[in-house]
Design a protein around this motif. Structure first.
Motif, mmCIF file in Angstrom:
data_model
loop_
_atom_site.group_PDB
_atom_site.id
_atom_site.type_symbol
_atom_site.label_atom_id
_atom_site.label_comp_id
_atom_site.label_asym_id
_atom_site.label_seq_id
_atom_site.Cartn_x
_atom_site.Cartn_y
_atom_site.Cartn_z
ATOM 1 N N ASP A 142 0.836 -1.200 0.000
ATOM 2 C CA ASP A 142 0.000 0.000 0.000
ATOM 3 C C ASP A 142 0.868 1.246 0.000
ATOM 4 N N ALA A 143 0.382 2.254 -0.687
ATOM 5 C CA ALA A 143 1.155 3.492 -0.846
ATOM 6 C C ALA A 143 1.493 4.136 0.495
ATOM 7 N N ASN A 144 0.537 4.071 1.437
ATOM 8 C CA ASN A 144 0.780 4.700 2.745
ATOM 9 C C ASN A 144 1.747 3.902 3.608
ATOM 10 N N LYS A 145 2.093 2.659 3.174
ATOM 11 C CA LYS A 145 3.031 1.828 3.933
ATOM 12 C C LYS A 145 4.439 1.829 3.319
ATOM 13 N N SER B 72 6.539 4.248 2.536
ATOM 14 C CA SER B 72 7.530 5.092 3.225
ATOM 15 C C SER B 72 7.980 4.441 4.533
ATOM 16 N N GLN B 73 7.055 3.734 5.178
ATOM 17 C CA GLN B 73 7.386 3.032 6.433
ATOM 18 C C GLN B 73 8.430 1.951 6.184
#
Length: 752
Positions: free
Chosen positions: A70-73, A75-76
């Motif tokens: 997922d895009a929001n993950k 960077s993590q």
């Protein structure tokens, strides 16, 4: 058995230490299968790769993984890695990692940062499915080509020709976001249906390929993993071994201390028993209880401390581990436990009643053996060896039959348990192969499951063994407690009084009667007399008239049922038994000697007696002649029971022992019967001189022994029928006169 456990208070620190150490041992033992599983799963099957998180990954490969995250993950994920560029040859990171990762010369690499367990777990979940997706695409060429064809058809002809030789992942980068998400969703939908174990194993394969492409030595990585787990396994095994040694040592020490305490308490209690208690418990039974029964408890205590805490810990921990390993096969544990319970119920039904019988038969065997050994001379004299052999053979046969029955049943248990364990092992392998084939279980997990199951079964087996052994020890414990909890009928008064020094040596009977417990008739009835210091009081009468019983009341071997017995003007029940008996020199009917030397036997009543006092006592008892005839003199060794001296010598030494004590009161219970008339006369003459200030009480059968007594008491059926001197009784007591005439002629009586 619980009553015995209170004796562990003195060893409470050791018991607590044992419990804590057993917890350490249980943790060590239950963790070993984990390391077996690690060696097989991670070390052998996974090539040393522990999880789906690569320690190092190429920049391009990480970008590919990001497609399925997922895009929001994304960077993590990148935050967990540190980027090292191959062109930054002067950077510290480059210099530090170039030797480890040869691919760094041509590729930008992402190197994993130091992260904690929770972060590693999150990253593993994020990467594993993405790695599985990439691996699926790479391995499934047919599906990959179909997707590529459908995508290329939607491209312009120029772009389609340009992308023809590209991989599906590379092509997906040119697709619109909506189209990419649709393809990703389709692939991830299939992955979501797969078991976690298959996803993880596939992710490991991806990491393995990544490591090889970077140039990591996979053989070295695998060996390192196996050596690490193996070393930890050896260290834990050694720790478990040392803990086991310490626990065994402490358990043996606690059990030995318990045995010592029980033997001491039993001994002290038996020493306080009166003749009444001694008749209730046979000598053979007391010996069995002091040796065999306490030994049973001692062995049982080691087993309890060693296994009774350990086995339940192992069972609980093992079940917990099994549930975490594979829930679908936990029913196998239930089957194993049911088999064990079934076998034990059979054992309990047949064996338990026999355990109680064994101890009684041991008592019986000891009793028969003791009687035969102590009575060997009359047995030979009456040629009854064959009869006694039959008695012994019967007792021995009965004990042997019960022991054989018990041992046969018990010997059946271990092979049965081993059979159950082996069948359970086969069942686990049978079911485990299906789980391995379906990808829900790894080989190492199956091996660990087998070990956990064996540990659980062994724990239940130990608990079962203990449940069989504890009742046997409980029988012994109840027999020991029976002795310890027996209240002696003769004990010191709560209100202790002292002797009256003005009446030193005076013995007075006031209307004394006595009957044995549970007897209907009195042995002694209304006995009253006074025995003064410097005088000899003699008792004579027919056999069974109560003479010995009367004098045995003075040292409180029995207590009078009626009346009072006063010594030094004080009721003997109001003074300490020890102080009362310190005033008495007692010589029993049967001369009893103890293992040791003549000197140690003569000093038995007076440990501080000097050599001169010992010599004087031997002279008075007419024992010096035979003592001096021995090369060792008073250091001559006395065998057990005095079997290496004659009856007369034994009796003279018993008399000398009482004289060496120099007591206030002498009691001679028919102690001159084994002496010839000459020795008897000489002994009495010397004794009269020695006891001029003491009270002398003599039970006799021979008139010649008591002719010169200041007071002769004639007993008949427990009653006094005559009292006085020899001359007075000849005139006033017909029974005394008949006794005298039966032993001496009228002329001899006149001369006397």
């Amino acid at each position: 058995m619980l009553k015995i456990l209170k004796y562990l208070k003195k060893s409470s620190i050791s018991v607590v230490a044992i419990v804590l150490l057993l917890m350490v041992q249980a943790l060590c033992d239950i963790s070993l299968p984990d390391y077996t599983s690690k060696i097989v799963n991670i070390g052998i099957q996974q090539g040393g790769i522990e999880n789906a998180v690569p320690e190092v990954i190429k920049e391009d490969d990480l970008k590919k993984l990001m497609i399925f995250i997922d895009a929001n993950k994304q960077s993590q994920v990148k935050d967990y890695y540190h980027l090292i560029k191959y062109k930054d040859t002067e950077s510290d990171s480059y210099k530090k990692n170039i030797d480890k990762y040869p691919a760094l010369k041509n590729e930008n690499l992402y190197v994993l940062k130091d992260i904690d367990k929770d972060e590693l777990k999150d990253l593993n979940e994020l990467l594993s499915k993405s790695e599985m997706a990439l691996l699926t695409i790479e391995n499934n060429k047919n599906q990959d080509n179909k997707i590529k064809e459908s995508i290329l058809k939607s491209f312009p002809i120029e772009l389609s020709v340009k992308m023809k030789d590209k991989s599906l992942i590379e092509i997906m980068e040119y697709l619109p976001k909506e189209k990419t998400n649709a393809i990703k969703k389709e692939i991830m939908k299939k992955i979501e249906k797969m078991p976690d174990s298959i996803i993880e194993q596939s992710a490991i394969i991806y990491v393995n390929k990544e490591y090889k492409s970077i140039g990591i030595d996979m053989d070295r990585l695998q060996n390192k993993s196996i050596l690490k787990s193996g070393t930890q396994m050896i260290a834990i095994a050694i720790l478990s071994m040392f803990v086991t040694i310490i626990v065994t040592f402490l358990a043996a020490k606690v059990a030995a201390k318990l045995g010592k305490t029980l033997r001491t308490d039993v001994y002290e209690k038996v020493m306080s028993f009166s003749n009444e208690e001694m008749k209730k418990y046979s000598t053979a039974s007391l010996i069995t209880r002091s040796t065999n029964d306490i030994q049973q408890i001692q062995v049982m205590m080691v087993m309890i401390l060693r296994f009774i805490f350990y086995a339940p810990m192992m069972a609980v921990m093992g079940i917990f581990k099994v549930v975490n390993t594979n829930v679908s096969m936990t029913w196998i544990i239930g089957v194993a436990v049911l088999f064990i319970v079934f076998l034990l119920s059979i054992l309990f039904t047949f064996v338990m009643p026999k355990f109680k019988l064994v101890q009684k038969l041991v008592d019986r065997l000891n009793l028969v053996s003791r009687e035969i050994i102590t009575g060997i001379m009359p047995i030979r004299a009456f040629s009854n060896q064959e009869y006694e052999e039959k008695r012994f053979e019967e007792a021995n046969r009965n004990l042997t039959k019960v022991n054989i029955f018990v041992n046969r049943i018990m010997s059946f248990m271990m092979p049965s348990m081993i059979l159950v364990m082996n069948l359970i092992g086969i069942l686990i392998v049978y079911k485990g192969t299906y789980s391995i084939d379906s990808g829900t279980m790894q080989v190492g997990d199956m091996m660990a499951f087998i070990q956990y199951t064996m540990q659980i079964i062994m724990s239940f087996l130990v608990i079962a063994m203990m449940s069989v052994m504890i009742p046997r020890a409980s029988v012994s414990a109840s027999r020991i407690c029976e002795i310890i909890e027996t209240n002696p009928t003769i004990k010191d008064s709560l209100d202790i009084k002292t002797f009256n020094p003005d009446k030193k040596g005076v013995v007075e009977f006031k209307n004394v009667s006595f009957k044995y417990p549970d007897a209907e008739e009195e042995v002694l009835s209304d006995i009253s007399f006074i025995a003064n210091p410097g005088e000899t009081t003699a008792f004579i009468g027919s056999t069974g008239s109560g003479k010995s019983t009367l004098v045995n009341l003075i040292p409180r071997f029995f207590d009078a049922t009626k009346g009072q017995i006063l010594v030094d003007g004080t009721d003997i029940r109001d003074v300490k038994q020890f102080e009362l008996r310190e005033k008495i020199g007692y010589v029993p009917q049967k001369g009893i000697l103890f293992t040791g030397t003549i000197a140690s036997n003569l000093r038995y009543g007076n440990r501080n007696a000097t050599d001169d006092e010992i010599k004087e006592a031997a002279d008075i008892a007419q024992a010096s002649e035979f003592i001096n005839s021995k090369p060792e003199g008073v250091e001559f060794k006395i065998a057990q029971g005095g079997t290496n001296v004659s009856g007369g010598q034994k009796q003279r030494l018993s008399i000398a022992r009482a004289i060496a004590k120099n007591p206030e009161i002498y009691i001679f219970d028919d102690s001159f019967s084994a002496l010839d008339l000459k020795t008897d006369a000489a002994l009495r003459k010397e004794l009269k001189r020695k006891t001029s200030e003491s009270t002398v009480l003599i039970v006799a059968q021979r008139i010649s022994t008591i002719l010169h007594a200041e007071q002769i008491i004639v007993l008949d059926e427990g009653k006094i029928i005559g009292k006085g001197t020899h001359e007075e009784l000849l005139k006033t007591c017909e029974i005394y006169k008949q006794i005298a005439l039966s032993q001496l002629s009228k002329e001899e009586l006149g001369n006397e």
